[in-house]
Motif scaffolding. Sequence first.
Motif, PDB file in Angstrom:
ATOM      1  N   UNK A  65       0.948  -1.146  -0.144  1.00  0.00           N
ATOM      2  CA  UNK A  65      -0.022  -0.152  -0.026  1.00  0.00           C
ATOM      3  C   UNK A  65       0.814   1.784  -0.075  1.00  0.00           C
ATOM      4  N   UNK A  66       1.813   1.378   0.678  1.00  0.00           N
ATOM      5  CA  UNK A  66       2.188   2.473   0.647  1.00  0.00           C
ATOM      6  C   UNK A  66       3.813   2.246  -0.221  1.00  0.00           C
ATOM      7  N   UNK A  67       3.758   1.601  -1.102  1.00  0.00           N
ATOM      8  CA  UNK A  67       5.163   1.426  -2.281  1.00  0.00           C
ATOM      9  C   UNK A  67       4.164   2.035  -3.083  1.00  0.00           C
ATOM     10  N   UNK A  68       2.693   1.418  -3.065  1.00  0.00           N
ATOM     11  CA  UNK A  68       1.596   1.771  -4.111  1.00  0.00           C
ATOM     12  C   UNK A  68       1.422   3.293  -3.861  1.00  0.00           C
ATOM     13  N   UNK A  69       1.238   4.111  -3.459  1.00  0.00           N
ATOM     14  CA  UNK A  69       0.992   5.258  -3.022  1.00  0.00           C
ATOM     15  C   UNK A  69       2.529   6.223  -3.292  1.00  0.00           C
ATOM     16  N   UNK A  70       3.499   5.634  -3.258  1.00  0.00           N
ATOM     17  CA  UNK A  70       4.527   6.433  -3.698  1.00  0.00           C
ATOM     18  C   UNK A  70       4.719   6.493  -4.427  1.00  0.00           C
ATOM     19  N   UNK A  71       4.378   5.534  -5.231  1.00  0.00           N
ATOM     20  CA  UNK A  71       4.491   5.442  -6.740  1.00  0.00           C
ATOM     21  C   UNK A  71       3.943   5.890  -7.808  1.00  0.00           C
ATOM     22  N   UNK A  72       2.673   6.201  -7.314  1.00  0.00           N
ATOM     23  CA  UNK A  72       1.024   7.240  -7.602  1.00  0.00           C
ATOM     24  C   UNK A  72       2.249   8.861  -7.620  1.00  0.00           C
ATOM     25  N   UNK A  73       2.739   9.104  -6.344  1.00  0.00           N
ATOM     26  CA  UNK A  73       2.882  10.211  -6.064  1.00  0.00           C
ATOM     27  C   UNK A  73       4.213  10.230  -7.297  1.00  0.00           C
ATOM     28  N   UNK A  74       4.831   9.117  -7.656  1.00  0.00           N
ATOM     29  CA  UNK A  74       5.868  10.034  -8.792  1.00  0.00           C
ATOM     30  C   UNK A  74       7.449   9.109  -8.217  1.00  0.00           C
ATOM     31  N   UNK A  75       7.565   8.829  -7.624  1.00  0.00           N
ATOM     32  CA  UNK A  75       8.710   8.013  -7.029  1.00  0.00           C
ATOM     33  C   UNK A  75       9.191   6.563  -8.110  1.00  0.00           C
ATOM     34  N   UNK A  76      10.443   6.806  -8.110  1.00  0.00           N
ATOM     35  CA  UNK A  76      11.101   5.481  -8.837  1.00  0.00           C
ATOM     36  C   UNK A  76      10.710   4.167  -8.511  1.00  0.00           C
ATOM     37  N   UNK A  77      10.466   2.914  -8.604  1.00  0.00           N
ATOM     38  CA  UNK A  77      10.456   1.480  -8.081  1.00  0.00           C
ATOM     39  C   UNK A  77      10.878   0.981  -8.269  1.00  0.00           C
ATOM     40  N   UNK A  78      10.931   0.284  -7.190  1.00  0.00           N
ATOM     41  CA  UNK A  78      12.341  -1.107  -7.592  1.00  0.00           C
ATOM     42  C   UNK A  78      11.427  -2.294  -7.266  1.00  0.00           C
ATOM     43  N   UNK A  79      11.056  -3.377  -7.447  1.00  0.00           N
ATOM     44  CA  UNK A  79      11.065  -4.109  -7.060  1.00  0.00           C
ATOM     45  C   UNK A  79      11.385  -5.346  -6.913  1.00  0.00           C
TER      46      UNK A  79
END
Length: 383
Positions: free
Chosen positions: A346-360
């Motif tokens: 949930x936090x990762x998705x919210x940060x990604x939606x806010x423009x964060x670069x995401x690494x899984x």
Amino acid sequence: MIHTLAIAGYRSIRNLVLPLEQLTVVTGRNGTGKSSFYKALRLLADVAQGNVISSLAAEGGLQSTLWAGPEQFSRGMRQGVQAIQGTSRQNPVSLKLGFASDDYGYAIDLGLPIPSASMFNLDPEIKAEAVWAGEMLSRRNAFATRSGPAVTVLDESGRRSTLTSLLAPFDSMMTHAADPRGLPELLLLRERMRAWRFYDHFRTDADAPARVARPGTRTTALSADGSDLAAALQTIREIGDPKGLAQAADDAFPGAELRIEESAGRFELLMRQHGLLRPLKAAELSDGTLRYLLLLAALMTPRPPGLMVLNEPETSLHTDLLPPLARLIGEASKTCQVVVVTHDATLADALHDAGALRHDFTKSLGETVVDAADRPAWTWPER
């Protein structure tokens, strides 16, 4: 801003080169290497403090932290038709850490010591280091390199000269070769790294330092244990963004009001909540509420560092607090680079939606892997 981070030979990370942005979130299931990633970043910061050897010793020594798999995986190993087994090594055993920023880059290579009669024979040795200008290390842009005990620098005339050939294997050129006249770039880079901030699992138990009144002084950077929480919040009120602080508290706890009381120089945090007849002291707050306030103080610092790293900030928080936490982190990333390590989707998705670069992060044959769209180019210093 750091735009490339490189780690090799550390725990489950065999060889990882990641792009970073102003806000980056690293996520994945338990056991995929997120903690190793976080610890590797801390080790990099420890280089600038002169503590990298002792930090590795606290983790069990270099032998305990090295990548435990084969140096390379054959195609047959990856396809499952060949047993996982070691082969003759082509390169020396090493743990490598490095980063490249907008202007400078740094890398360090730690290896096994030459056997001797010393009682410190388990300490790793610094085999190579380099500081360069630009995105990737090359001979043309390196202005300070270290191989063994020798440090070579680029002087004002553009010529390379040996600064010292006697650097101890346990000393970094970051701490023992920085010179405001001869190597101001190295000194600047060291001070930047020393200013990085790491926040990892604030204590919120009954005896947590943040729950009791403590002597308060102006606090522009919350301590790692959160003991100066009340002073940090009051500092934000006086020289930071008091309106933003009130709004952020209300965003997470509607109708709440933070108060700081001072008595004989000791500061104590209180929180008035809607519907209650008296404010609650920090000792009375729930673990989740206290943890959120600690994150609030860390992220709203009036003097942002170049880099702030949060490890699993969602711990003990209710899911209702994750959206305001994501907004708080996003706002903080406007003034400093933020890296968040989390296993909470949930936090990762919210940060990604806010423009964060995401690494899984995932695991393949025990190795931490990530599907980065564009793996940055990277070169390690030579021993």
